[in-house]
Motif scaffolding. Structure first.
Motif, mmCIF file in Angstrom:
data_model
loop_
_atom_site.group_PDB
_atom_site.id
_atom_site.type_symbol
_atom_site.label_atom_id
_atom_site.label_comp_id
_atom_site.label_asym_id
_atom_site.label_seq_id
_atom_site.Cartn_x
_atom_site.Cartn_y
_atom_site.Cartn_z
ATOM 1 N N UNK A 128 0.768 -1.244 0.000
ATOM 2 C CA UNK A 128 0.000 0.000 0.000
ATOM 3 C C UNK A 128 0.800 1.296 0.000
ATOM 4 N N UNK A 129 2.106 1.260 0.227
ATOM 5 C CA UNK A 129 2.812 2.536 0.198
ATOM 6 C C UNK A 129 3.303 2.909 -1.193
ATOM 7 N N UNK A 130 2.963 2.099 -2.222
ATOM 8 C CA UNK A 130 3.264 2.451 -3.610
ATOM 9 C C UNK A 130 1.967 2.787 -4.342
ATOM 10 N N UNK A 131 1.907 3.976 -4.945
ATOM 11 C CA UNK A 131 0.712 4.365 -5.708
ATOM 12 C C UNK A 131 0.377 3.336 -6.768
ATOM 13 N N UNK A 132 1.381 2.895 -7.528
ATOM 14 C CA UNK A 132 1.114 1.964 -8.622
ATOM 15 C C UNK A 132 0.516 0.658 -8.114
ATOM 16 N N UNK A 133 0.918 0.205 -6.934
ATOM 17 C CA UNK A 133 0.334 -1.011 -6.365
ATOM 18 C C UNK A 133 -1.132 -0.777 -6.022
ATOM 19 N N UNK A 134 -1.429 0.362 -5.430
ATOM 20 C CA UNK A 134 -2.818 0.688 -5.096
ATOM 21 C C UNK A 134 -3.679 0.799 -6.347
ATOM 22 N N UNK A 135 -3.132 1.413 -7.397
ATOM 23 C CA UNK A 135 -3.889 1.530 -8.643
ATOM 24 C C UNK A 135 -4.137 0.152 -9.253
ATOM 25 N N UNK A 136 -3.132 -0.700 -9.261
ATOM 26 C CA UNK A 136 -3.309 -2.058 -9.789
ATOM 27 C C UNK A 136 -4.347 -2.819 -8.970
ATOM 28 N N UNK A 137 -4.277 -2.688 -7.653
ATOM 29 C CA UNK A 137 -5.241 -3.363 -6.784
ATOM 30 C C UNK A 137 -6.660 -2.906 -7.099
ATOM 31 N N UNK A 138 -6.870 -1.605 -7.210
ATOM 32 C CA UNK A 138 -8.207 -1.078 -7.502
ATOM 33 C C UNK A 138 -8.735 -1.614 -8.832
ATOM 34 N N UNK A 139 -7.899 -1.611 -9.858
ATOM 35 C CA UNK A 139 -8.324 -2.096 -11.175
ATOM 36 C C UNK A 139 -8.576 -3.604 -11.159
ATOM 37 N N UNK A 140 -7.727 -4.357 -10.473
ATOM 38 C CA UNK A 140 -7.889 -5.807 -10.395
ATOM 39 C C UNK A 140 -9.183 -6.155 -9.656
ATOM 40 N N UNK A 141 -9.413 -5.510 -8.520
ATOM 41 C CA UNK A 141 -10.637 -5.774 -7.741
ATOM 42 C C UNK A 141 -11.882 -5.391 -8.546
ATOM 43 N N UNK A 186 0.143 -10.730 -7.483
ATOM 44 C CA UNK A 186 1.048 -9.941 -6.640
ATOM 45 C C UNK A 186 1.346 -8.638 -7.371
ATOM 46 N N UNK A 187 1.503 -7.571 -6.608
ATOM 47 C CA UNK A 187 1.706 -6.258 -7.220
ATOM 48 C C UNK A 187 3.023 -6.155 -7.982
ATOM 49 N N UNK A 188 4.054 -6.912 -7.556
ATOM 50 C CA UNK A 188 5.333 -6.946 -8.266
ATOM 51 C C UNK A 188 6.093 -8.187 -7.840
ATOM 52 N N UNK A 189 7.226 -8.419 -8.494
ATOM 53 C CA UNK A 189 7.962 -9.670 -8.324
ATOM 54 C C UNK A 189 8.321 -9.978 -6.877
ATOM 55 N N UNK A 190 8.834 -8.975 -6.155
ATOM 56 C CA UNK A 190 9.238 -9.228 -4.776
ATOM 57 C C UNK A 190 8.073 -9.691 -3.924
#
Length: 194
Positions: A128-141, A186-190
């Protein structure tokens, strides 16, 4: 960024070399230079979150392409009087032109991949501290909901200061609690490795 009375453009690249995304940006810039124009670039090696380089406040080139990832670099760039393009999702200087990955398309492709494999239960494991992760989560959901499915969303239970082992344990607890079988993006590889 173009030449102003010079044979070659002189942009500075304020892009860290410490992660694959940033190195991909640099490869793209080099590819552009090779195919389109003569640039004399200035790239100093640094990591995400480093303090601003000392030369930055006095840069007299034609512009800067920067991943503005922290407040210190944002403060210095606010005062620089050359064109700047931001290539970070952090959006610390929202008045600047910027580009970033198409997070809606990333989420769309991730959902389609999992749906094609027959999953009917979904989850998104973000940071949640990355904007791009939050945006991906919103679009995926949203994709899952539009298709008539639920989507479990991972959010760290102890905030952002979790070390790697704590994050892995926290993600494990979340995974145990979601309906199975589940297709999880997952939002990214790590995050996927964790």
């Amino acid at each position: 960024i173009g030449p102003i009375g010079r044979e070659h453009s002189r942009p500075a690249l304020l892009i860290e070399t410490s992660n694959s995304y940033a190195r991909g940006l640099l490869r793209g810039i080099v590819s552009y230079i090779r195919e389109n124009r003569q640039w004399s670039i200035y790239l100093s090696e640094h990591n995400r979150g480093d303090r601003p380089p000392t030369w930055l406040s006095k840069w007299d080139g034609d512009g800067i392409i920067a991943r503005i990832e922290n407040a210190a670099i944002a403060r210095v760039l606010k005062e620089v009087r050359v064109p700047i393009v931001d290539v970070s999702a952090a959006r610390m200087l929202p008045h600047l032109p910027w580009f970033e990955t198409d997070d809606e398309e990333v989420a769309k492709l991730g959902f389609a991949h999992l749906r094609e494999r027959g999953f009917r239960s979904f989850g998104f494991c973000g940071d949640p501290h990355f904007n791009w992760s939050n945006w991906r989560m919103d679009h995926f959901a949203r994709r899952a909901k539009e298709a008539g499915f639920g989507c479990a969303l991972y959010k760290p239970s102890q905030g952002y200061a979790l070390d790697d082992e704590q994050q892995i344990d926290d993600i494990g607890r979340w995974l145990r609690g979601i309906p199975k079988p589940a297709g999880v993006m997952a939002c990214y590889d790590l995050r996927g490795q964790q």
